[in-house]
Enzyme design. Structure first.
Site, PDB file in Angstrom:
ATOM      1  N   LYS A 130       0.746  -0.154   8.321  1.00 52.54           N
ATOM      2  CA  LYS A 130       0.331  -1.230   7.426  1.00 52.54           C
ATOM      3  C   LYS A 130      -1.178  -1.410   7.545  1.00 52.54           C
ATOM      4  CE  LYS A 130       4.672  -3.807   7.320  1.00 52.54           C
ATOM      5  NZ  LYS A 130       4.970  -3.663   5.875  1.00 52.54           N
ATOM      6  N   LYS A 169      18.427  -8.325  10.204  1.00 46.68           N
ATOM      7  CA  LYS A 169      17.343  -7.381  10.520  1.00 46.68           C
ATOM      8  C   LYS A 169      16.525  -7.897  11.697  1.00 46.68           C
ATOM      9  CE  LYS A 169      13.019  -5.426   8.611  1.00 46.68           C
ATOM     10  NZ  LYS A 169      12.185  -5.180   7.406  1.00 46.68           N
ATOM     11  N   ASP A 193       7.671   2.876   6.793  1.00 47.10           N
ATOM     12  CA  ASP A 193       7.586   1.411   6.656  1.00 47.10           C
ATOM     13  C   ASP A 193       8.842   0.830   5.996  1.00 47.10           C
ATOM     14  OD1 ASP A 193       6.489  -1.075   6.952  1.00 47.10           O
ATOM     15  OD2 ASP A 193       5.036  -0.883   5.323  1.00 47.10           O
ATOM     16  N   ARG A 244      15.897  -1.065   6.364  1.00 49.94           N
ATOM     17  CA  ARG A 244      17.164  -0.550   5.824  1.00 49.94           C
ATOM     18  C   ARG A 244      17.794   0.479   6.751  1.00 49.94           C
ATOM     19  NH1 ARG A 244      14.271   1.306   0.372  1.00 49.94           N
ATOM     20  NH2 ARG A 244      12.992  -0.446   1.025  1.00 49.94           N
TER      21      ARG A 244
END
Ligand code: BES
Ligand code: ZN
Ligand code: ZN
Length: 510
Positions: A287, A275, A357, A361
């Site tokens: 965030k 990642k 957020d 993935r």
């Protein structure tokens, strides 16, 4: 810092010295008088693990007492941790050069100590105006260590330093294009390594919908970097015995002879996916509070996988590996992707975005599918700072791991993980979780309705894209970046996982 292996006489050595003392057999080499020796022995009656400094001579003796009767991996880890204490004492006193005397200790014990000393010596200090003290020349007196093994270990530790430096660099100084350029420059100097950097246009033509969506709000272009190292192709060589440099000091000899579950062949590489979120703002699901801080470390998976591949190439390991690194930050502008967007991924799977957020993935899905489709992998392993839930589950003491069709590699990873003390714990991948990542309006959703089992559902999402290919997912959210000092690490990037995966690669041919 540099290391020299030398046969020194502790009693006549004229310089600072660390003396490792596991049992009485070390006594005859110890440059202490009777009173000091008695004091040490009395203290060992109370506790086995301590450091005592003697500075009655023009130089200092750092006496390291340890318990040689502990289980091997535990004893070695404690020695790594003690090395951090010793390093702090050494550098506080400005003692840069030091000898390590290891009379009467096992090779694994002195290697672990030296490893701890090395990893502890790293600090992210390039922005400091005042210089930070580091080690100079370390002379190691341990006859049974081999210089080429020490050199191979040092090359591995150097890669760990580089990984930590990348993780620590703020996004302002390391964005996706800059990181890709740096990886390409390193690859160009390494025998057996090729690097392909795909820019935004190429990523568009590959239709990597996940990587492109996360990048939409950024001012910087994304990159998709593919590194390949083939140490078993016919022109490069064949077996480990031809590469004396290939054996590092750890993992220890206990591992030799354990059968390899997934031997790599030139036609079936191990694919390492990392990642590479250069900065995670969360996107429109921004965030809040302090949660954004430290999100420069959200590319640790990519940094880890690149470092493992480079270390394998440095030491000419006879394995074939491909690292696939999707790189972008998840910043915000007027064009940022939004919750409710529906994406079409590289493999055609559609995904509804419920939370911007849960971006990791999305970029990993494209990279995993790309690996599965184009490389005929023996196994795909990904490393990702994927979920806060992983940290809540097991804190900062290991990796949350999952597998699909990859029982063999998982077993081996657990084994070497315990040895090198980069441990992992396996989470279940029961079919019941599949429901939780199913979409309403598309095949999958990127964030579940329920907050339960957040680490597992993230792993389930990724596993979809591996299809039938054996797949291991390593959630390194708890260990990639330490917010306070731990073990032999200061605050910052740790490189956690590199020693694990390197040891795993060594297991493929030993
Ligand atoms: N990069 C974060 C995960 C993370 C959190 C890493 C803390 C290191 C420390 C990831 O992209 C994220 O934001 N995950 C969300 C997922 C959720 C929205 C489904 C999380 O864990 O809250
Ligand atoms: Zn996120
Ligand atoms: Zn993230």
């Amino acid at each position: 810092m540099n290391y020299i292996l030398d046969n020194i006489n502790a009693k006549s050595w004229d310089g600072n010295m660390v003396f490792l003392y596991g049992d009485e057999s070390a006594e005859r080499a110890l440059p202490l008088n009777r009173k000091e020796l008695e004091m040490i022995k009395a203290r060992r009656e109370e506790e086995k693990d301590f450091v005592e400094v003697f500075d009655r001579l023009p130089w200092r003796l750092y006496f390291v007492s340890f318990d040689s009767e502990r289980e091997a991996a535990d004893a070695q880890e404690r020695l790594r941790c003690t090395a951090m204490k010793v390093l702090k004492m050494l550098t506080a006193k400005g003692d840069a050069d030091v000898a390590v005397c290891a009379e009467g200790t096992l090779p694994e014990e002195v290697s672990a100590f030296v490893e701890g000393l090395t990893l502890a010596d790293y600090s992210f200090d390039r922005y400091m105006s005042k210089p930070v003290h580091h080690l100079g020349t370390v002379t190691i007196d341990a006859m049974y260590l081999k210089q080429e093994e020490l050199d191979a270990s040092m090359r591995l530790w150097n890669r760990i330093f580089w990984c930590r430096e990348w993780v620590n660099l703020p996004v302002a100084d390391l964005n996706a294009p800059a990181f890709a350029d740096e990886l390409a420059a390193i690859a160009a100097d390494l025998e057996g390594v090729t690097c392909t950097v795909m820019d935004k246009k190429q990523i568009e033509s590959l239709r990597m919908g996940g990587l492109l969506a996360v990048n939409k709000g950024s001012v910087d272009e994304p990159r998709f970097v593919v590194l390949e190292y083939n140490g078993i192709s016919s022109e490069f060589g064949t077996r480990s015995s031809e590469f004396p440099g290939a054996a590092t000091m750890t993992p220890n000899s206990e591992l030799r002879g354990v059968p390899s579950a997934q031997p790599t062949t030139p036609n079936s590489p191990i694919c390492l996916v990392g990642k590479g979120i250069m900065y995670d703002t969360g996107g429109l699901n921004i965030k809040t509070g302090d949660y954004m801080c430290e999100m420069k470390s959200d590319m640790a998976g990519a940094a880890t996988m690149a470092s493992v591949l480079f270390a394998a190439a440095d030491n000419k390991l006879p394995v074939h590996i491909v690292a696939l690194l999707p790189l972008t930050d998840s910043r915000l502008n007027g064009n940022a992707y939004a919750p409710d967007d529906i994406l079409t991924m590289y493999d055609g799977t559609t995904v509804e975005v419920n939370n911007t957020d849960a971006e990791g993935r999305l970029i990993l899905a494209d990279a995993i599918a790309y690996a599965a489709k184009n490389y005929n992998p023996s196994v795909i392993i990904d490393a990702a700072t994927l979920t806060g839930a992983a940290v809540r589950a097991i804190s900062t003491f290991g990796i949350a791991a999952m597998q699909q069709n990859a029982d063999g590699p998982m077993t081996m990873l657990k084994l070497v993980g315990n040895q090198v003390y980069e441990r992992l714990v396996e989470f279940p991948m029961w079919r019941e979780y599949d429901e939780m990542v199913k979409g309403e309006l598309a095949d999958l959703r990127n964030s579940t309705r329920s907050p339960q089992a957040g680490t597992i559902t993230a792993g389930k999402f990724l596993a979809h894209f591996a299809g039938k290919v054996p797949f291991v997912h390593l959630d390194i959210a708890g260990v990639a970046y330490f917010s306070k000092p731990q073990q032999y690490y200061r605050i910052g990037g740790s490189g956690y996982g590199i020693r694990l995966l390197y040891a795993f690669l060594q297991m493929q041919y030993k």
